[in-house]
Design a protein around this motif. Sequence first.
Motif, PDB file in Angstrom:
ATOM      1  N   ARG A  61     -11.887   0.580   4.867  1.00 54.10           N
ATOM      2  CA  ARG A  61     -13.313   0.455   4.582  1.00 54.10           C
ATOM      3  C   ARG A  61     -13.635  -1.011   4.286  1.00 54.10           C
ATOM      4  O   ARG A  61     -14.625  -1.552   4.729  1.00 54.10           O
ATOM      5  N   GLN A  62     -12.740  -1.643   3.525  1.00 52.70           N
ATOM      6  CA  GLN A  62     -12.966  -3.053   3.201  1.00 52.70           C
ATOM      7  C   GLN A  62     -12.827  -3.946   4.435  1.00 52.70           C
ATOM      8  O   GLN A  62     -13.372  -5.034   4.456  1.00 52.70           O
ATOM      9  N   LEU A  65      -7.314   6.321  -7.665  1.00 52.71           N
ATOM     10  CA  LEU A  65      -7.631   5.095  -6.912  1.00 52.71           C
ATOM     11  C   LEU A  65      -8.930   4.444  -7.404  1.00 52.71           C
ATOM     12  O   LEU A  65      -9.137   3.255  -7.204  1.00 52.71           O
ATOM     13  N   PRO A  90       1.716   3.196   6.890  1.00 54.79           N
ATOM     14  CA  PRO A  90       0.377   2.696   7.235  1.00 54.79           C
ATOM     15  C   PRO A  90       0.423   1.601   8.299  1.00 54.79           C
ATOM     16  O   PRO A  90      -0.542   1.408   9.048  1.00 54.79           O
ATOM     17  N   TYR A 137       1.782  15.868   1.212  1.00 55.57           N
ATOM     18  CA  TYR A 137       1.121  15.375  -0.006  1.00 55.57           C
ATOM     19  C   TYR A 137       1.253  13.854  -0.116  1.00 55.57           C
ATOM     20  O   TYR A 137       0.350  13.167  -0.583  1.00 55.57           O
ATOM     21  N   LYS A 138       2.412  13.347   0.325  1.00 53.02           N
ATOM     22  CA  LYS A 138       2.584  11.888   0.322  1.00 53.02           C
ATOM     23  C   LYS A 138       1.622  11.272   1.325  1.00 53.02           C
ATOM     24  O   LYS A 138       1.060  10.200   1.100  1.00 53.02           O
ATOM     25  N   ALA A 179       0.978   3.857  -3.041  1.00 59.02           N
ATOM     26  CA  ALA A 179       0.361   5.166  -2.790  1.00 59.02           C
ATOM     27  C   ALA A 179       1.391   6.286  -2.925  1.00 59.02           C
ATOM     28  O   ALA A 179       1.085   7.364  -3.416  1.00 59.02           O
ATOM     29  N   LEU A 218       4.665   8.670   8.034  1.00 60.17           N
ATOM     30  CA  LEU A 218       3.642   7.756   8.531  1.00 60.17           C
ATOM     31  C   LEU A 218       3.527   6.528   7.636  1.00 60.17           C
ATOM     32  O   LEU A 218       2.973   6.577   6.549  1.00 60.17           O
ATOM     33  N   ALA A 236      -5.374   8.123   1.600  1.00 57.73           N
ATOM     34  CA  ALA A 236      -6.509   7.805   0.739  1.00 57.73           C
ATOM     35  C   ALA A 236      -6.594   6.298   0.494  1.00 57.73           C
ATOM     36  O   ALA A 236      -7.670   5.697   0.550  1.00 57.73           O
ATOM     37  N   LEU A 237      -5.446   5.710   0.242  1.00 58.38           N
ATOM     38  CA  LEU A 237      -5.456   4.275  -0.048  1.00 58.38           C
ATOM     39  C   LEU A 237      -5.702   3.472   1.229  1.00 58.38           C
ATOM     40  O   LEU A 237      -6.419   2.461   1.223  1.00 58.38           O
ATOM     41  N   LEU A 238      -5.162   3.951   2.324  1.00 54.55           N
ATOM     42  CA  LEU A 238      -5.391   3.287   3.608  1.00 54.55           C
ATOM     43  C   LEU A 238      -6.877   3.316   3.956  1.00 54.55           C
ATOM     44  O   LEU A 238      -7.453   2.327   4.412  1.00 54.55           O
ATOM     45  N   LYS A 239      -7.490   4.458   3.701  1.00 56.00           N
ATOM     46  CA  LYS A 239      -8.906   4.626   4.030  1.00 56.00           C
ATOM     47  C   LYS A 239      -9.753   3.639   3.243  1.00 56.00           C
ATOM     48  O   LYS A 239     -10.666   3.017   3.768  1.00 56.00           O
ATOM     49  N   ARG A 240      -9.425   3.508   1.945  1.00 55.00           N
ATOM     50  CA  ARG A 240     -10.176   2.551   1.126  1.00 55.00           C
ATOM     51  C   ARG A 240      -9.986   1.138   1.655  1.00 55.00           C
ATOM     52  O   ARG A 240     -10.914   0.330   1.659  1.00 55.00           O
ATOM     53  N   THR A 241      -8.756   0.835   2.055  1.00 57.90           N
ATOM     54  CA  THR A 241      -8.470  -0.507   2.549  1.00 57.90           C
ATOM     55  C   THR A 241      -9.228  -0.762   3.851  1.00 57.90           C
ATOM     56  O   THR A 241      -9.860  -1.808   4.015  1.00 57.90           O
ATOM     57  N   MET A 258       0.828  -1.206   0.000  1.00 58.97           N
ATOM     58  CA  MET A 258       0.000   0.000   0.000  1.00 58.97           C
ATOM     59  C   MET A 258       0.864   1.258   0.000  1.00 58.97           C
ATOM     60  O   MET A 258       0.694   2.155  -0.817  1.00 58.97           O
ATOM     61  N   ILE A 312      -1.258  12.440   2.099  1.00 57.23           N
ATOM     62  CA  ILE A 312      -2.610  12.465   1.494  1.00 57.23           C
ATOM     63  C   ILE A 312      -2.812  11.213   0.651  1.00 57.23           C
ATOM     64  O   ILE A 312      -3.835  10.550   0.718  1.00 57.23           O
ATOM     65  N   ARG A 313      -1.780  10.890  -0.135  1.00 56.48           N
ATOM     66  CA  ARG A 313      -1.903   9.720  -1.025  1.00 56.48           C
ATOM     67  C   ARG A 313      -2.040   8.432  -0.223  1.00 56.48           C
ATOM     68  O   ARG A 313      -2.906   7.597  -0.488  1.00 56.48           O
ATOM     69  N   ARG A 314      -1.176   8.282   0.764  1.00 55.77           N
ATOM     70  CA  ARG A 314      -1.192   7.025   1.515  1.00 55.77           C
ATOM     71  C   ARG A 314      -2.466   6.911   2.324  1.00 55.77           C
ATOM     72  O   ARG A 314      -3.057   5.836   2.438  1.00 55.77           O
TER      73      ARG A 314
END
Lengths: 334, 672, 156, 319
Positions: C96-97, A292, C51, C82-83, A277, C49, C89-94, A273, C85-87
Amino acid sequence: MSKPKLALYWASSCGGCEIAVLGLHEKILDVAEAFDIVFWPCVMDFKYEDVEAMEDGEIDVCLFNGAIRNDENAHLAHLLRRKSKVMVAFGSCAFGGSMPGLANFNDREQMFNYIYHDSPSTDNPDGIVPQQRTDMPEGELVLPNFWNTVKTLAQVVPVDYYLPGCPPEASSIETAVTAIVSGELPPPGSVIGPDITVCDECPREKHEKKISRFYRPQEIIPDPDTCLLEQGLFCAGIATRSGCGARCPQVGVGCRGCYGPNEGVYDHGAKIMTGIASVLDADTPEEVEAILDTLPDPAGYFYRFHMPDSLLRRTARTNGKKLLASEQVAASEL
Amino acid sequence: MSENEKRVGVYVCHCGHNIAGTVDVEHVAEWAYNLPNVIISRDNKFMCASTGQEQIEEDVKEFNLTHVVVASCSPHMHEKTFRNAVERSGLNPYLFEMANIREHASWVHPDDQDGATSKAKALVSAAVHRVLHHEELTPMQVEIRPEVLIVGGGVAGIQAALEVAEAGHHVYLVEREPSIGGHMAQLDKTFPTLDCSACILTPKMFDAGSHPNITLLTYAEVEQVDGYVGNFTVRVRKKAKMVHEDLCTGCGTCWEKCPKKVIDTVFESGLGYRKAIYRPFPQAVPKYPVIDVETCIYYDTGKCRACEKFCPTDAIDFEMQDEIVNLEVGNIIVATGYDLFDPRRIPQYGYGRHENVFTSMEFERLVNAAGPSDGRVVLRDGETTPQSVAIIHCVGSRDKNYNGHCSAICCMYSLKFAHLVKERTEAEVYNFYIDMRTIAKGYEEFYDRVLEEGAHFIRGKVSEITDATHASEEEGKLVVVAEDTLIGKQRRVPVDMVILAVAMEPRADAEEVAHRFGIGCGDTGFFTERHPKLDPVATVTEGVYIAGACQGPKDIPDAVAQGSAAAARVLSVISQREVALEPVRATIDEEHCSGCRICNTMCPYHAIDFIEADSVSRVNPALCKGCGTCVAACPSQVISGAHFTFDQLIAEIDGIMVDVNIDEPLVAAEMV
Amino acid sequence: MSENGTFKPVIVGFLCNWCSYRAADLAGTSRMGYPATLRDIRIMCTGRLDPTFVLRALEKGADGVLIMGCHPGQCHYQEGNYKAIRRFALLKRTLRQFGIEEERVQLHWASAAEGVEFAKTVAKMTEEITALGPLEWSRNWPNEDPHIYAEEAAHE
Amino acid sequence: MTKKTYAYYPGCSLQHGNHAYGVSTEAVARQLDIELVEIDDWNCCGATEYMSINRLPAYALIARNLARAANENGEHDLVVPCSACFLNLHKTDKQMKEFPEWSEKINRSLAAGNLQYEPGTIKVRHWLEAITTDFGSDNLKTRVKRPLYGLKLAPYYGCLVARPDSVFDSTEQPTVMDDMLAALGAEVTTDFSLKTFCCGGHMTQISEETALGMIHQIIHNAVQAGADAIVTLCPMCQLNLDVYQGYANNLFETDYEMPIMFFTQVIGLAMGLSPKELGVGQEFVSMQPAIKKIQDVPPPKPKSERRPKQALPMPVMPE
């Protein structure tokens, strides 16, 4: 001197690991030569009673493949642990949970509903569901309890060595077997194999990375010489231990991550991830989200081989509740 | 060192009543004995006092401590203090960790003593768990080049340049405009002494222009900065002046003959004219003109070349190109100054619509004897002397719609304007203010003086300036509408002239410039100093200093003081010959690096190089600033960030959660 | 969970050294009260940070994780946030799953001057998580191993 | 250009007191190929007072219109010519969007009438803003049949549409109507300062003297700016400035005769419609003198006033 005793067992797995052992080809004869095989249900007719009858620690090495998904798997894990001096988690299922472990995205009840009722290919007009206990004239038949959460071997019994791979490559098995035979074993708890990454072995050319969208494999024909991830194809090679010779990326398929994480990593998914990312070509949340959106089911990608072995191990239990739409993506991937 | 050889000392500070008033300090210290490897745990009234520090030194010796934890205030307050104490005790100063139980616990949970105490325990536990993973670290030594780059030739930059040059080191002074001098050169008088701005600035400009240790690079801008403290490489673009300075004598024939007259929006603030070939003002340093290619007739039509024809020394060269200069310097002082607020953003003040609404800088030019009206206070028609003048304070300052900050100088220059209007005309002067801020030496006295001169002061924010009139005495005038908050009534004051005391704002390109030099911008947009009180001219980038109004609104004495201060900081660094860099830095385990190149784009300082031959990435430790972005990005976890390693942070998380019981998973209730 | 049975969440914070940690310091020096739910960890930049840290905190029993950095465009290291923000966003999607509510893991910005905003953010997040109830992630891992039962039974 | 359709909320003014605004609105819409579909069974917007008496019924009253519009014409924007109606509809939608608890309360009220409104469904737009944004001044210029040469107009926006959140370019000095009027060939006063000043609103009913003072000031300013007419976009403004102009003249001893035109009437005239088709004649201060000023040929360009040699330059306007 008598030959060392070897046991092989499959718990919740596809059988690929067994085939992988046979994939040693003629070297299998060396194994047969070097070891006294005392238990291998897939190949030879042994009974559980035979194992139970052994002295504790009588087996020198047990190669245990498959995840722990039910009482029977757990029973054999405990039994073989007691009887074996060295316990090897063989293959990705025993190591990280692998494919069976993806069931941890759901609960038992959801899966049974899907498999016995809802799946498009299910033909079950009477709605028959397997019962754990069935009374028959001959007596009560009992199926082993099917767990709600799949575990790895190490989450059930202490494990001495890990041999990753889905299945482990013949060369990896050979390394392991040689090490065992020669007695030149790494410290207990180790993964047998070099601590290098798939990218190390991948011949594709790597550049500074920027991903502006993802493609699914059917959407593009990748350039044969360039890093797949740079072309927007999901590849876990950046965060995955090698030993496979980077087989998948060499033929244009992104690494799935079957050898698991590198040394010291706590959560394989988190590493894939963060790597991916970090190089998204976007700075605002909106731009990031747009990219994404082209990567469906991220958790499925990240935890394909190490869900039960991840820090969170499974999803929140739903207690039979309906899944959120976003979660259904993961479920349908199963 | 094996795990059980580690011996930790824990010190929990009372901070008088500051911590102990809320957190049960004795209990926390007692409880800390439960934590792994804690040999001694004490509470102490004031850890930062010499007795507290000596306690650490004594204990390290007596109990053979290997690691130290102090639970007290913010590390931004006293981390250095305790690191020094630890170092004096013979341990490496990085084998120390601080738990912030004052700012982050006692002070913010005054009504929740139990909560604050539990939190303090969690933070102490986190620090103990973390410190066990600390490693000995040594700052890196880097050689310092003595040359200094100063960006911005206003009074702050000039002051800094002269200080450094006098000390015997070479200075490159880069200025965007054709002359140094900055805003101060535009002013007439300076408050509160009313001495002539040009009279005190011009000698300094001349000194800077002629000093053997100063190289002036005017009409030039810094394009790129690479490197690190002691060893910066700077690329400067010198815009083509179209005039050969080695030939030009500054005689002035060219701009006399130039047929193209344009409004001078820079030096004359739009109130006067210059030619297309121009020298911004007579005392300009250097004295040579430049051709403004945007307005020059030749560049538009291909004809004219009057200046070339008349130049007695053939100094004009229409084909001249921009020149790139690469400089090697050890330290940089950024003194890029400020912009003035554009009052058109407040349409109700009518600037640009009502001709007799002026900005403060327009008025400065108006009262300047060398300005467009030769120093006469007149309306925009150029001849009428106003009978009444309103000065509106805080235009674009202290206003959430525009700038929340106070611009610091407007009260004083408004008083100066009031005085000058009184001195030169018979006009009534009305100051509309929110609060009067006359805070420095001699300022309040000046306020008294202007009050005695009979200027009116109306406390109220102006709601509009309108030409829509109510009554006959308003006809033909501008009506300033405001609530007089001291009498609680709305006032309509008809005047002939309005002066808007416009705010000082960060330069329009401040963010871009900040980025180029590795400086931060605060939420007001001005450059951020390293510490607002104790380190006001340093920045987070070692070797880069700031001075003057680019750091925040300030008047001339403060800007000059900062110029000197920045120079002193630089000189101190130069005299050390080498400098120690914080060892918080990333390193890549090249043996395990797969060369995936994920980290390559992470570093804003270009500290990561990809070594093609070995197919690995490598961190240049001198460029690395230790943010850890690459560390978190590395998917195979082979980049390590010193002092913020994976193990240290995981240990800190585990430690902080020590009291949250999760070790015994519950037995499933719904077993079949 | 406090003794009297009311739920007090535990939130693990990751604060960047330059903006949000200083905002927290400012909240302290200005005595702006907020609930004692946040336990913060200082990192140099939100760009640090990993994840893994968020997952670790949740695994260890945190009810929420609050990540705070400098406002976009004001990162001390220019673009680390900014990095993040990217991480994130992907962490949040993960997450959620994984069935984890969005409110439990939040990313916010606070400049060094925004002590008030910092305190408000913690208070608001505490309120949101209190409404959601405890996460207690390890409860999702039933121990179904019959051998453990057997051993427990033998002990009794 | 394809036909553009909007949902249409006329409000009470356009049907009664300011019939001319309604007539000219519909006439102009036809000229511009705009279809206005009136919301079926719309009700009062509550004007502006109800809000200060009891907010919930006030909001519910307005939301009923939004709910009906959403049911019938959910895909179209809702245009509103009356500034007060616009403000109320716009504000209600915003209030519901920003405060879900209000949205819930209002929807509970609506449920009594089997209605429901999801905030944000309907985009509420002022008629002038819709024309200038969607149709555009440049486009309007191509439709002009009778340019308004020789007519000098003072664009008057009033307060309700400009504040608190302007739908135009500025809360204090908007210019969209200025540009539009110029596109129609009219001369526009540049120094009409009171373009967003309050017309007095209902102050005429509370303190007539105060109201007349405000009205007089606006007309006085327009006269000073040399305007032949004031152009407005609000029925209330038109009413106050037109009907009370005589009273203001009496009180301040002036004899102004400043016609107050709706922007739709001005567009209509430029499109070549007859004054009658545009409801001209229903006003108190006759528009005829202004209309008679319209010439067939553009007036000679006024010589740009040369500033005296010694004059200082005006501020340079940014690009």
